[in-house]
Design a protein around this motif. Structure first.
Motif, PDB file in Angstrom:
ATOM      1  N   THR A  41       0.789  -1.237   0.000  1.00  0.00           N
ATOM      2  CA  THR A  41       0.000   0.000   0.000  1.00  0.00           C
ATOM      3  C   THR A  41       0.818   1.283   0.000  1.00  0.00           C
ATOM      4  O   THR A  41       0.267   2.335  -0.307  1.00  0.00           O
ATOM      5  N   SER A  42       2.096   1.222   0.315  1.00  0.00           N
ATOM      6  CA  SER A  42       2.900   2.450   0.321  1.00  0.00           C
ATOM      7  C   SER A  42       3.237   2.886  -1.106  1.00  0.00           C
ATOM      8  O   SER A  42       3.225   2.076  -2.035  1.00  0.00           O
ATOM      9  N   LEU A  43       3.521   4.156  -1.264  1.00  0.00           N
ATOM     10  CA  LEU A  43       3.873   4.679  -2.588  1.00  0.00           C
ATOM     11  C   LEU A  43       5.142   4.029  -3.119  1.00  0.00           C
ATOM     12  O   LEU A  43       5.240   3.697  -4.299  1.00  0.00           O
ATOM     13  N   LEU A  44       6.124   3.841  -2.245  1.00  0.00           N
ATOM     14  CA  LEU A  44       7.377   3.214  -2.652  1.00  0.00           C
ATOM     15  C   LEU A  44       7.142   1.772  -3.093  1.00  0.00           C
ATOM     16  O   LEU A  44       7.667   1.323  -4.113  1.00  0.00           O
ATOM     17  N   GLY A  45       6.321   1.042  -2.349  1.00  0.00           N
ATOM     18  CA  GLY A  45       6.006  -0.338  -2.707  1.00  0.00           C
ATOM     19  C   GLY A  45       5.250  -0.422  -4.020  1.00  0.00           C
ATOM     20  O   GLY A  45       5.506  -1.291  -4.844  1.00  0.00           O
ATOM     21  N   LYS A  46       4.312   0.509  -4.214  1.00  0.00           N
ATOM     22  CA  LYS A  46       3.553   0.536  -5.471  1.00  0.00           C
ATOM     23  C   LYS A  46       4.459   0.858  -6.645  1.00  0.00           C
ATOM     24  O   LYS A  46       4.318   0.279  -7.726  1.00  0.00           O
ATOM     25  N   GLN A  47       5.409   1.791  -6.450  1.00  0.00           N
ATOM     26  CA  GLN A  47       6.339   2.126  -7.518  1.00  0.00           C
ATOM     27  C   GLN A  47       7.188   0.908  -7.874  1.00  0.00           C
ATOM     28  O   GLN A  47       7.391   0.612  -9.054  1.00  0.00           O
ATOM     29  N   MET A  48       7.669   0.193  -6.849  1.00  0.00           N
ATOM     30  CA  MET A  48       8.475  -0.989  -7.094  1.00  0.00           C
ATOM     31  C   MET A  48       7.666  -2.020  -7.897  1.00  0.00           C
ATOM     32  O   MET A  48       8.160  -2.582  -8.872  1.00  0.00           O
ATOM     33  N   THR A  49       6.422  -2.223  -7.513  1.00  0.00           N
ATOM     34  CA  THR A  49       5.562  -3.180  -8.211  1.00  0.00           C
ATOM     35  C   THR A  49       5.321  -2.747  -9.656  1.00  0.00           C
ATOM     36  O   THR A  49       5.381  -3.575 -10.578  1.00  0.00           O
ATOM     37  N   ASN A  50       5.065  -1.472  -9.869  1.00  0.00           N
ATOM     38  CA  ASN A  50       4.839  -0.959 -11.231  1.00  0.00           C
ATOM     39  C   ASN A  50       6.072  -1.150 -12.109  1.00  0.00           C
ATOM     40  O   ASN A  50       5.960  -1.547 -13.272  1.00  0.00           O
ATOM     41  N   GLU A  51       7.247  -0.840 -11.564  1.00  0.00           N
ATOM     42  CA  GLU A  51       8.476  -0.991 -12.346  1.00  0.00           C
ATOM     43  C   GLU A  51       8.721  -2.458 -12.697  1.00  0.00           C
ATOM     44  O   GLU A  51       9.129  -2.773 -13.818  1.00  0.00           O
ATOM     45  N   LEU A  52       8.459  -3.348 -11.753  1.00  0.00           N
ATOM     46  CA  LEU A  52       8.627  -4.779 -12.037  1.00  0.00           C
ATOM     47  C   LEU A  52       7.610  -5.255 -13.068  1.00  0.00           C
ATOM     48  O   LEU A  52       7.928  -6.078 -13.927  1.00  0.00           O
ATOM     49  N   ASN A  53       6.389  -4.732 -12.992  1.00  0.00           N
ATOM     50  CA  ASN A  53       5.371  -5.105 -13.987  1.00  0.00           C
ATOM     51  C   ASN A  53       5.757  -4.631 -15.379  1.00  0.00           C
ATOM     52  O   ASN A  53       5.558  -5.359 -16.360  1.00  0.00           O
ATOM     53  N   LYS A  54       6.322  -3.423 -15.490  1.00  0.00           N
ATOM     54  CA  LYS A  54       6.777  -2.914 -16.790  1.00  0.00           C
ATOM     55  C   LYS A  54       7.891  -3.797 -17.345  1.00  0.00           C
ATOM     56  O   LYS A  54       7.908  -4.122 -18.540  1.00  0.00           O
ATOM     57  N   LEU A  55       8.814  -4.165 -16.474  1.00  0.00           N
ATOM     58  CA  LEU A  55       9.914  -5.036 -16.894  1.00  0.00           C
ATOM     59  C   LEU A  55       9.369  -6.384 -17.375  1.00  0.00           C
ATOM     60  O   LEU A  55       9.768  -6.886 -18.432  1.00  0.00           O
ATOM     61  N   HIS A  56       8.442  -6.943 -16.622  1.00  0.00           N
ATOM     62  CA  HIS A  56       7.834  -8.225 -16.993  1.00  0.00           C
ATOM     63  C   HIS A  56       7.084  -8.109 -18.318  1.00  0.00           C
ATOM     64  O   HIS A  56       7.161  -9.002 -19.171  1.00  0.00           O
TER      65      HIS A  56
END
Length: 190
Positions: A41-56
């Motif tokens: 739920t944190s902004l940092l965690g969401k950013q990490m998830t988004n970046e990993l999703n883009k990479l995937h």
């Protein structure tokens, strides 16, 4: 007898002297944090998830393109195999060449898939370590500032009352820090 009374009286006052101050001592502060909730739920965690999703997504698109190339070659091999028996030596050579090319492309696609999986796993671990490090720093800061003796992750905790959960406080502080860092990064870029 008089010495015995004096002995018990002295011991009584000594015991009282040590017990009474312990009743006024501070309460031990213990808390729990749901680190998975912080990551989700944190902004940092969401950013990490988004970046990993883009990479995937990028890896998946590349593998899908390779899959389409392989499928075209397979169709071509099937067409050539039907006419292989009836046609000339040139067609047989073309069939062999296309079959070999197909095997090479399949092998390359498998190796590329393995490479992407390894690269993704490494990137995921790297980002998770970085994010976890920041979360631990914030938890330590809250612990020192508010005088906690122990802050434990909820993953290993079977029960804890909601009153001692500081997850929302950690998320709030993490988000405020993340926003400040994002503003600093934008100011650095022209």
């Amino acid at each position: 007898m008089h010495n015995l009374k004096l002995f018990f009286l002295v011991h009584f006052f000594i015991i009282i002297a040590f017990i009474i101050p312990s009743y006024g001592a501070d309460v031990v502060k213990i808390s729990v944090v749901d680190t998975q909730k912080v990551l989700d739920t944190s902004l940092l965690g969401k950013q990490m998830t988004n970046e990993l999703n883009k990479l995937h997504t990028g890896f998946s698109a590349d593998l899908e393109a390779k899959g389409k190339e392989i499928q075209k070659l397979q169709e071509e091999v099937e067409k050539l195999s039907l006419s292989k028996e009836t046609l000339s030596e040139a067609n047989k050579e073309k069939f062999d060449k296309t079959t070999r090319e197909l095997r090479i492309k399949i092998y390359d696609a498998e190796k590329l898939k393995e490479k992407y999986q390894n690269d993704f796993k490494k990137e995921e671990i790297k980002r998770l370590k970085y994010t976890t490090k920041i979360i631990k720093e914030i938890i330590a800061e809250i612990g020192k500032k508010e005088g906690y003796l122990l802050i434990k992750n909820t993953r290993g905790t079977l029960y804890s009352p909601e009153e001692i959960d500081i997850t929302d406080k950690v998320i709030k502080l993490l988000d405020s820090r993340y926003k400040k860092e994002a503003v600093k990064e934008r100011k650095k870029k022209p």
